[in-house]
Design an enzyme around this catalytic site. Structure first.
Site, PDB file in Angstrom:
ATOM      1  N   LYS A 184      22.341 105.635 -14.935  1.00  0.00           N
ATOM      2  CA  LYS A 184      23.775 104.896 -14.855  1.00  0.00           C
ATOM      3  C   LYS A 184      24.018 104.065 -16.105  1.00  0.00           C
ATOM      4  CE  LYS A 184      24.904 101.535 -11.472  1.00  0.00           C
ATOM      5  NZ  LYS A 184      24.322 100.862 -10.147  1.00  0.00           N
TER       6      LYS A 184
ATOM      7  N   ARG B 112      28.990  95.173   9.780  1.00  0.00           N
ATOM      8  CA  ARG B 112      28.007  96.247   9.968  1.00  0.00           C
ATOM      9  C   ARG B 112      26.759  95.663  10.788  1.00  0.00           C
ATOM     10  NH1 ARG B 112      27.505  99.590   4.474  1.00  0.00           N
ATOM     11  NH2 ARG B 112      27.520 101.440   6.042  1.00  0.00           N
TER      12      ARG B 112
ATOM     13  N   GLU C 223      22.331  95.569   6.640  1.00  0.00           N
ATOM     14  CA  GLU C 223      22.779  94.239   7.204  1.00  0.00           C
ATOM     15  C   GLU C 223      21.946  94.162   8.685  1.00  0.00           C
ATOM     16  OE1 GLU C 223      25.296  95.453   4.112  1.00  0.00           O
ATOM     17  OE2 GLU C 223      24.493  96.714   5.700  1.00  0.00           O
TER      18      GLU C 223
END
Length: 738
Positions: free
Chosen positions: A373, A487, A459
């Site tokens: 990254k 969600r 979640e």
């Protein structure tokens, strides 16, 4: 061909026609050995017209001699970098006849141009820098938009946008009428699936692949999913189903060895949350596997040279983890596993993708690539968050140009209020779903590390985990962005509300969220939370009320409760004057009477009843109306449920007109007010009521001010509505035109 299940050994893999059966065809194409490629060499078959070049991508990100920090290959720059080769590439088709060294140059220029563009607009940089080579390889090998490439999530799709006809508009990213920060079907035919929430790509891709087969088509479907997104349970449901259906599709796991940015970057600098990160590490370092691969290489040395070339290349990557079960996690799910692949080695990426594309395999294939990254920008590589999300910044120094505000954000105030409550009550615990930075709980964790729980991108689990904590007498505060709590709604209903468990839901990013657009807007939380039995639903007008609502939720032990608050800075109140006590550390708000609102300005002509921070715009609208001789009452509802029916009855009987204002969807606060007014007979007379809500359509990304105008919720729109309902149509139009 590739088989769809785990293979007993690499030698068996070679014998099972994976590469041996293709040897004659490879010889006929005249492939020659490549130099300086270690133990692997050779490109797989290419369509006519493509050139083959024996140059290996430089996988090092070290600075060259004499180069100063900044963009790899460019150094530190402050002006737009030169991109002569990239300038010739407007769409993926323009990559098709480039040689490998030219593709490497395209990747270099693409990375530099990406850094420069994001420095001007802000946005998600680190993830996109990590997939530059992968994006070039995918667009070179596959044929978009006929071949479907799904990016999970849009954080890593900036290079994709730049190579698919939108590079000249990158300077409009996240701006009103500009490019979306995520993939968006209406924006380009190359965006085959929109993605602002994670873990959806494999499910969507599988659906596309099944539809392709049913319709007799032969295009390829590729899902690119990060190691953070793949921790979401939906991804495993999809992989399990893909293995069962045995449908041809390609899954690329982009593993930057961080799993989830907000998960890793906490106050303790802990490793990524979850067992999956260690699974990836084991996949990359299996000793039995390495020994088996050495034996396989000895066997292939006795085979014809062209066969050795392709076998060595793909065999280098087609390795499964040799464990007790003899197969990888992914192979247990029914996927053919290839990995790990250097995600910055463009030559290897092309070789593997070409081979997978041209092999008539049966079943899903997962290619596990390892990337870095922030790759290629020294400041991003060195930063703890890898420049995941940035404001505008100076490319030469890497310094971000963040606006400085002396007024704390609502998120900061929530975290400090929760710290204050936790300091007074050892049962207060905080739960978040891989969003410690965004929710402010990383700050909470500095003081209460043993009471902070990051459950990963999960979640549903976060909600039910909180329910379990509540069963045992703790006081869980489940802190999830409004958009992400969608969600976990079934868990809110079944595991919390129906059992009347005192879980507290802190819903950050409620309402409109500006540049992040409709995928991240908190438009629906009041509608789906206030319909639940026994749920207490609150929204503060300002940061002081937020502190009070945190305290109120902690005090509620007989039922669930929730409170919503927006992105951005508070109003800037004197907290002491507003009854908020400053502690060391944190703040302590007062406990509100549940179900009681308040009048903040007395008037007589019209009443503006606000829910949450919209009440501040009601105050602004009242100022506009006062200039026009209209005396407006402004009320702060505070609670949607239970509703302050006494207050609403008082307002309805003392005013000719009532306007409700909320930054949520139809079915929210106004619906509860109208339900009460109807049942109480207050609509049977002359009372005029107008509900102002978000319109029944997504509000596109842009500045918050522009979004409020688009939604009809600006102070001018509120004032105009009041004038209109009072019969002053001309003045209503004039207010809007100002």
């Amino acid at each position: 061909m590739f088989t769809s299940r785990g293979l007993p050994s690499l030698s068996a893999c070679v014998r099972d026609d994976v590469f041996l059966g293709r040897g004659n065809r490879l010889r006929q194409n005249g492939l020659r050995p490549l130099s300086n490629v270690g133990i692997s060499s050779g490109f797989p078959r290419r369509p006519p017209g493509r050139r083959c070049c024996a140059i290996r991508a430089n996988s090092s990100s070290e600075l060259e001699d004499g180069q100063i920090e900044g963009i790899e290959g460019y150094g530190a720059i402050s002006t737009k970098p030169a991109t002569p080769l990239l300038d010739t590439v407007n769409f993926p088709v323009h990559l098709k006849n480039l040689a490998v060294e030219q593709l490497q140059q395209v990747a270099k220029e693409l990375r530099a141009d990406l850094i420069y563009n994001v420095s001007q607009t802000g946005g998600h940089l680190g993830s996109s820098l990590g997939v530059v080579e992968l994006t070039v390889a995918l667009n070179y090998v596959f044929d978009q938009p006929n071949d479907r490439i799904i990016w999970d999530v849009g954080h890593q799709a900036y290079p994709h946008k730049m190579l698919t006809g939108r590079r000249d508009r990158m300077n409009t990213m996240r701006q009103t009428n500009g490019l979306s920060p995520f993939t968006k079907r209406s924006e380009s035919p190359f965006d085959c699936f929109g993605a602002g929430h994670s873990s959806t790509s494999i499910s969507a891709g599988l659906g596309m692949a099944v539809a392709r087969d049913m319709q007799g088509r032969s295009n390829h479907v590729i899902a690119v999913i990060g190691d953070g997104a793949i921790t979401g349970g939906m991804a495993y449901e999809a992989m399990n189903n893909a293995g069962y259906l045995d449908t041809n599709m390609i899954i690329i796991l982009n593993d930057n060895q961080q799993v989830s940015l907000p998960t890793q970057y906490n106050s303790l600098n802990q490793d990524p949350v979850g067992a999956l990160s260690s699974t990836f590490a084991r996949l990359q370092s299996s000793k039995p596997l390495r020994e088996l691969r050495e034996s396989a290489k000895a066997i292939t040395k006795q085979m014809p040279v062209p066969v050795q070339e392709v076998t060595a290349k793909v065999d280098e990557y087609a390795r499964g983890m040799i464990s007790g079960s003899g197969s990888t996690l992914f192979e247990e799910l029914g996927l053919y596993y290839i990995g790990t692949v250097d995600g910055h080695n463009l030559q290897d990426l092309i070789a593997i993708l070409e081979e997978v594309k041209s092999t008539r395999s049966v079943g899903p294939v997962l290619i596990h690539i390892v990337t870095e990254k922030g790759r290629g920008y020294s400041y991003a590589e060195a930063a703890q968050d890898k420049y995941h999300g940035v404001s505008t910044f100076d490319v030469a120094s890497g310094k971000q140009k963040k606006s400085v505000s002396v007024i704390p954000t609502y998120t900061q105030m929530f975290a400090d209020a929760l710290i204050g409550e936790a300091g007074l009550n050892e049962n207060v615990v905080a739960v978040h779903a891989a969003m410690g930075g965004g929710t402010g709980l990383n700050h909470f964790e500095k003081f209460f590390a043993d009471r902070t729980f990051d459950v990963g991108i999960a979640e549903q689990h976060a909600v039910t985990f909180s329910a379990g904590l509540a069963v045992e007498g703790l006081k869980p505060v489940c802190t999830i962005y409004s958009t992400f709590l969608q969600r976990g709604f079934d868990q809110v209903v079944h595991d919390v509300a129906l059992q009347k468990l005192p879980v507290r839901f802190a819903m950050d990013r409620a309402g409109l969220v500006g540049e992040d657009g409709p995928t991240h807007a908190g438009a629906y939380d009041v509608t789906f939370m206030a319909c639940l039995p026994d749920m207490v639903v609150m929204a503060p007008m300002n940061e002081a009320e937020l502190c009070h609502m945190v305290a109120t939720s902690i005090s509620i032990d007989d039922r669930p409760s929730c409170f919503r608050y927006p992105r951005g800075a508070g109003v800037g109140l004197d907290l002491d004057t507003e009854g908020v006590e400053s502690l060391q550390p944190g703040y302590k708000g007062g406990v509100l009477e549940v179900g009681k609102g308040r009048i903040v300005r007395e008037g007589s002509d019209v009443c503006l009843l606000g829910f949450g921070t919209c009440t501040n715009r009601c105050m602004e609208a009242a100022d506009l109306l006062r200039e026009l001789g209209i005396n407006a009452t402004v009320a702060d509802a505070r609670f949607c449920k239970p509703l302050d029916t006494n207050l609403i009855r008082q307002l309805a009987t003392s005013h000719a007109a009532l306007i409700t204002v909320e930054d949520g969807s139809v079915g929210g606060f106004a619906s509860h007010v109208l339900q009460f007014l109807a049942l109480d007979g207050l609509l049977d007379g002359d009372l005029k009521v107008r509900p102002l809500t978000l319109p029944d359509r997504p509000i596109e990304h842009g500045s918050l001010a522009d979004q409020l105008v688009d939604a009809g919720l600006s102070s001018s729109h509120i004032a105009s509505t009041a004038l209109s309902i009072l019969g002053q149509k001309q003045q209503a139009l004039e207010v809007l035109s100002q």
